[in-house]
Write an enzyme that holds these catalytic residues in place. Structure first.
Site, PDB file in Angstrom:
ATOM      1  CB  SER A 162      44.554   9.466 -20.812  1.00  0.00           C
ATOM      2  OG  SER A 162      44.751   9.890 -19.485  1.00  0.00           O
ATOM      3  CB  CYS A 194      50.279   8.710 -26.837  1.00  0.00           C
ATOM      4  SG  CYS A 194      50.237   7.014 -26.337  1.00  0.00           S
ATOM      5  CD  GLU A 195      48.015   5.367 -22.595  1.00  0.00           C
ATOM      6  OE1 GLU A 195      46.907   5.738 -22.187  1.00  0.00           O
ATOM      7  OE2 GLU A 195      48.191   4.304 -23.216  1.00  0.00           O
ATOM      8  N   GLY A 196      49.724  10.534 -21.454  1.00  0.00           N
ATOM      9  CA  GLY A 196      49.703  11.758 -20.659  1.00  0.00           C
ATOM     10  C   GLY A 196      49.081  12.923 -21.408  1.00  0.00           C
TER      11      GLY A 196
END
Ligand code: FES
Ligand code: FES
Length: 949
Positions: free
Chosen positions: A536, A871-873
């Site tokens: 993120s 994954c980032e969210g």
């Protein structure tokens, strides 16, 4: 040196060992015998990755001195409890229940769990968590829950209540593995201790390999006046002390900053410091010796003549009037990226009945991986400088290091070692550059294992941020305008600063319909460590500000934060803050799913609230872009093999997130017409000499880019194999007919994205997004200010799910990082922040077992099988749900992270006196509107092609 002979029973066999009682730990001795399943992470007793059983008790073997171990003690290591063909139930359960992500911690956890189950065959979940806590077993990837699941499942088998088959993945009858819990291909080696991570590889290098040790002055800003290494070079085993003078190239890492408004070009970072040090962890020399101990001993003898300069330990100090330029010729605030949407917010907010304002700070967040940085470099048979480490961007050293090292293009090869996680920091080519420079200067292979403290000081961190914001709404509670001035403290170097700048002006206020926005993202130097990628990247800072502002405005408008969000979430037809439509509009659906959980938790919090233990709930919306946006490009190759199997060649770097299993499920699904068993898919990954370049494992891009490239390659292969009657040619038939058996697949986003206009911030730089709403329940102990997170929920939309286990693993892990970011994690670039504990790492007892995940997929137009990666969210805004819950519980808002007990207590004490502890408006380098006016008057032409992340 006086040595000692010792006999230890290791894994059931008496072994005679010769050791150095003054120096060796049990872990050192075990590893020298080849039992490298016992991993070394922190080496200070904080991570448990070295856990073994000593006479039946769990011990951390890194801090157990060999001199204190009696002869004929019994030691059991991971290698002693099961083998790949005869797994222990714990090893099998670790594979099946998602206990393995990066897997660096797995042997230590499994041994610790064995110690528990030997003593208590039927533990509760709480007992398992507590056991891991008191034995300091640290996992940064899994979020603990899958580990507890694995122990409970294995315990059942060990008690005879279930079979090994019950806890082993079974291939579905139709053979399809897409969307299942199919195990990670790398998991078997990791649970049996047979996977060689960086330091294991270093230990097993051929004779003649030199060990490196760093010379770090530990000064944040200083001129290098002299380096005297005459004494160091005379130390035993020392071959050479390498300084910047030994580097034949420009000694610069050439990672360009391409934003046209940047006053920095990205070429300011030395490989080895030459004239100045800019931060605490900079390296001025490297000692090469025959052993690590010799190299480290000599490094202490290097004498430095340094002239200290003013230290600017935050962005605020660095942009204060009178501060000197940290990098001469570049202003400390070197990049401003604007956003203009709709009307001038000064007028809009002046007319809005409800307006709130606030100033926010989020700390430099350390990645807190368990395996510190390890790098090898050598000249390979083709004459390339070959670099092995934890890189998540095998391409970056290829693109950024040749001029600095004095190499012609095309002479660098990069291989990713099995990696004890990164979460982003290993995108930096800095340790690659260092090792490559040393192998060239020495004309010898080298290996560099940083201590945990060196790793902490050397690696980048999530950039801290400072922001000032105002937001208003009308009488009906509809947001009218949002203005913010947002500064990323990027520390000593620019690494990808232009990419970071775009995040605040794309994601602050993401998910809402906000008609009018005026905003500025600034980036500047300080003498903190440099800002780098972290899951993120850039967004969690933006949400720190915007999702608290939403709660503050809801309160001002007299509306429940859930209802306020619901009213303002974007609906079809609404535009995002960059004036483009969202790709999908799942916001209301996600909130509808959350609604009953929210109501139930709110009622529970009310019922269980006491003056001593205040209960509350908090929501935050998050999300992230998918791919690097404009000009993102990646390639993958598929090859049909003689035995009918298919090999996938790619550089989908596996940092523990599942580059292996992602490749497996996408390839298997893409080749379904061939009816292959999934074990017939072979993977060759992350060696730039063998694989086409798939691009970095960041920005939710791997699943999308590699997935689409796999589909493309698969289509080409299937087209080539398909016969007129619809059946498929065998390898032999292909060869006989002269048809190629290997095909390159490509994914490119150039035609489906539009970069942000550097003058307005208007644009559409992503082909897809992922979305999530986070919900926290907390309890605040008012006597000590300590917050306990009781539960965390995340309802998300990432489209279809390719690997259930990998996605849920990312979710649990990311939420755990967010909880740490909210409550305890912190990094300041000095000697004090050198370990997991000092940086605020949360162990199992601090993380709730009650974590709820729900996927609500909406269709995706451009993603492989409708799946965009996750994954980032998942790490974008969970921390703000916690902050909002603290406010809901105790009535105090924490504007500067982390919400540690001292801060919460101080805020409660101030509240009791009728005051609010709140930062004054930050001075970020200039007035917001003066800066925006200047930008409006001085347009620039758009940036050239760049790969954003
Ligand atoms: Fe031994 Fe961390 S506790 S390596
Ligand atoms: Fe535990 Fe990576 S799987 S640290």
């Amino acid at each position: 040196m006086a040595l000692r002979k010792i006999c230890i029973n290791i894994n059931g066999v008496d072994r005679m060992l010769i050791c150095n009682p003054g120096q060796d730990s049990l872990a050192d001795v075990l590893r020298r015998t080849g039992l490298t399943g016992t991993k070394l992470g922190c080496k200070t007793g904080q991570c448990g990755s070295c856990s073994v059983l000593l006479d039946g008790k769990v011990v951390r073997s890194c801090v157990r001195k060999i001199k204190d171990i009696p002869d004929y003690s019994k030691v059991v290591t991971i290698e002693g409890i099961g083998t790949p063909t005869n797994l222990h139930p714990l090893q099998q359960a670790w594979i099946t229940y998602g206990g393995v992500q990066c897997g660096f911690c797995s042997p230590g956890f499994i041994m610790s769990a064995k110690g528990l189950l030997d003593k208590n065959p039927n533990p509760t979940r709480e007992e398992v968590r507590h056991w891991f806590t008191i034995h300091r077993n640290a996992c940064r990837c899994t979020g603990w829950k899958p580990l507890v699941d694995a122990v409970m499942a294995a315990a059942k088998v060990m008690r005879g209540e279930a079979t090994m088959e019950d806890i082993t993945f079974q291939t579905p009858a139709d053979g399809r593995i897409y969307g299942t819990n199919v195990p990670r291909p790398a998991a078997l080696a990791k649970v049996t201790g047979l996977c060689d991570f960086g330091d294991d590889i270093g230990l097993k290098m051929p004779d003649g390999t030199l060990h490196l040790a760093l010379v770090q002055p530990g000064l944040s800003h200083a001129k290098i006046k002299g380096i005297n290494f005459s004494e160091a070079e005379k130390m035993p085993g020392v071959v050479k002390v390498i300084t910047a003078k030994d580097i034949k190239g420009t000694n610069r890492i050439m990672l360009p900053v391409t934003h046209p408004r940047s006053k920095a070009d990205g070429f300011e970072r030395p490989i080895i410091a030459d004239t100045k040090v800019f931060r605490y962890g900079d390296v001025v020399a490297v000692v090469a010796a025959d052993t690590e101990e010799h190299a480290r001993a000599a490094a202490k003898k290097v004498k430095l003549d340094m002239e200290e300069l003013p230290r600017y330990m935050s962005y605020l100090d660095a942009v204060a009037p009178g501060a000197m330029e940290i990098h001469e010729g570049i202003p400390n605030e070197y990049l401003r990226a604007p956003l203009f949407k709709g009307e001038d917010t000064r007028e809009v907010l002046a007319k809005s009945p409800y307006v709130v304002e606030g100033s926010f700070y989020s700390t430099s967040q350390p990645h807190l991986v368990i395996e510190p940085d390890v790098t090898q470099a050598y000249i390979d048979e083709a004459g390339n400088v070959c670099i092995h480490n934890k890189t998540l961007a095998t391409v970056f050293p290829l693109l950024t290091l040749a001029p600095g090292l004095g190499l012609p293009d095309g002479k660098i090869r990069v291989i990713e070692n099995p990696t004890g996680a990164s979460f982003g920091y290993s995108i930096s080519p800095a340790s690659s550059a260092l090792a490559a420079a040393c192998t060239l200067a020495l004309d010898a292979p080298v290996t560099l294992t940083m201590s945990y403290a060196e790793h902490q000081a050397f690696s980048g961190k999530r950039a801290a941020h400072y922001s000032n914001a105002r937001m208003g709404c009308d009488k009906e509670g509809k947001i009218t305008g949002f203005e913010f001035d947002f500064a990323y403290d990027h520390g000593a170097y620019t690494e990808m600063a232009d990419i970071l700048a775009s995040k605040a002006i794309r994601f602050a206020g993401f998910s809402y319909n906000i008609p009018n926005v005026r905003a500025l993202a600034r980036v500047g130097f300080s003498n903190q460590t440099y800002g780098t990628a972290y899951r993120s990247y850039g967004n969690s800072q933006a949400y720190t500000m915007s999702e608290q502002m939403v709660d503050m405005l809801a309160e001002k408008a007299g509306t429940d934060p859930f209802e306020f969000r619901y009213k303002n979430l974007a609906r079809p037809g609404d535009l995002n803050i960059n004036s483009y439509p969202f790709k999908e509009y799942p916001f209301v659906t996600l909130m509808d799913k959350l609604k009953p959980l929210y109501e139930e938790a709110k009622a529970r919090a009310k019922a269980e609230d006491t003056p001593e233990k205040r209960r509350g709930v908090g929501i935050a919306f998050g999300g992230y872009n998918v791919t690097g946006g404009p000009n993102d490009h990646g390639e993958v190759a598929l090859e049909l093999n003689e035995d009918g199997t298919v090999t996938n060649y790619n550089t989908w770097e596996d940092q523990g997130q599942g580059g292996d299993v992602g490749t497996l499920v996408l390839t298997h699904e893409s080749l379904r017409p061939l009816h292959l068993d999934y074990t017939q898919i072979k993977l060759v990954q992350n060696d730039t000499a063998q694989c086409p370049q798939t691009g970095p494992a960041g920005a939710n891009r791997s699943h999308y880019i590699a997935g689409n490239a796999i589909r493309d390659a698969a289509k080409k292969l299937l087209d080539a194999m398909r016969k007129a009657d619809g059946t498929y040619r065998t390898y032999a038939e292909m060869v006989a007919e002269g048809i190629p058996t290997k095909y390159l697949g490509v994914c490119d986003t150039t035609d489906i994205t539009k970069d942000l206009d550097p003058n307005t911030g208007i644009g559409d730089p992503t082909p897809e997004y992922n979305y999530a709403v986070f919900f926290a329940e907390v309890e605040v102990d008012t006597a000590i200010g300590k917050t306990k997170i009781l539960s965390m929920k995340m309802i998300y939309d990432i489209g279809a799910i390719g690997s259930q286990q990998a996605v849920e693993g990312q979710a649990y892990g990311a939420l755990t990082h967010s909880m740490g970011f909210a409550l305890s994690e912190k990094y300041i670039d000095n000697k004090d922040y050198n370990s997991l504990i000092k940086c605020g790492f949360l162990y199992a007892d601090d993380i709730p077992d009650d974590i709820y995940l729900e996927s609500v997929p909406s269709p995706r137009k451009t993603a492989p099988f409708g799946s965009v990666g996750c994954c980032e969210g998942f790490q974008s805004a969970g921390h703000v749900a916690v902050l909002n819950a603290i406010y809901n519980a105790a009535g105090v808002r924490i504007y500067d992270l982390p919400a540690s007990p001292d801060k919460v207590k101080a805020a409660l004490e101030a509240k009791a006196l009728g005051k609010e502890l709140k930062p004054d408006k930050y001075f970020l380098g200039s007035d917001l509107f003066e800066a925006l006016d200047e930008i409006a008057e001085n347009p620039v032409s758009a940036a050239g092609p760049t790969m954003a992340l």
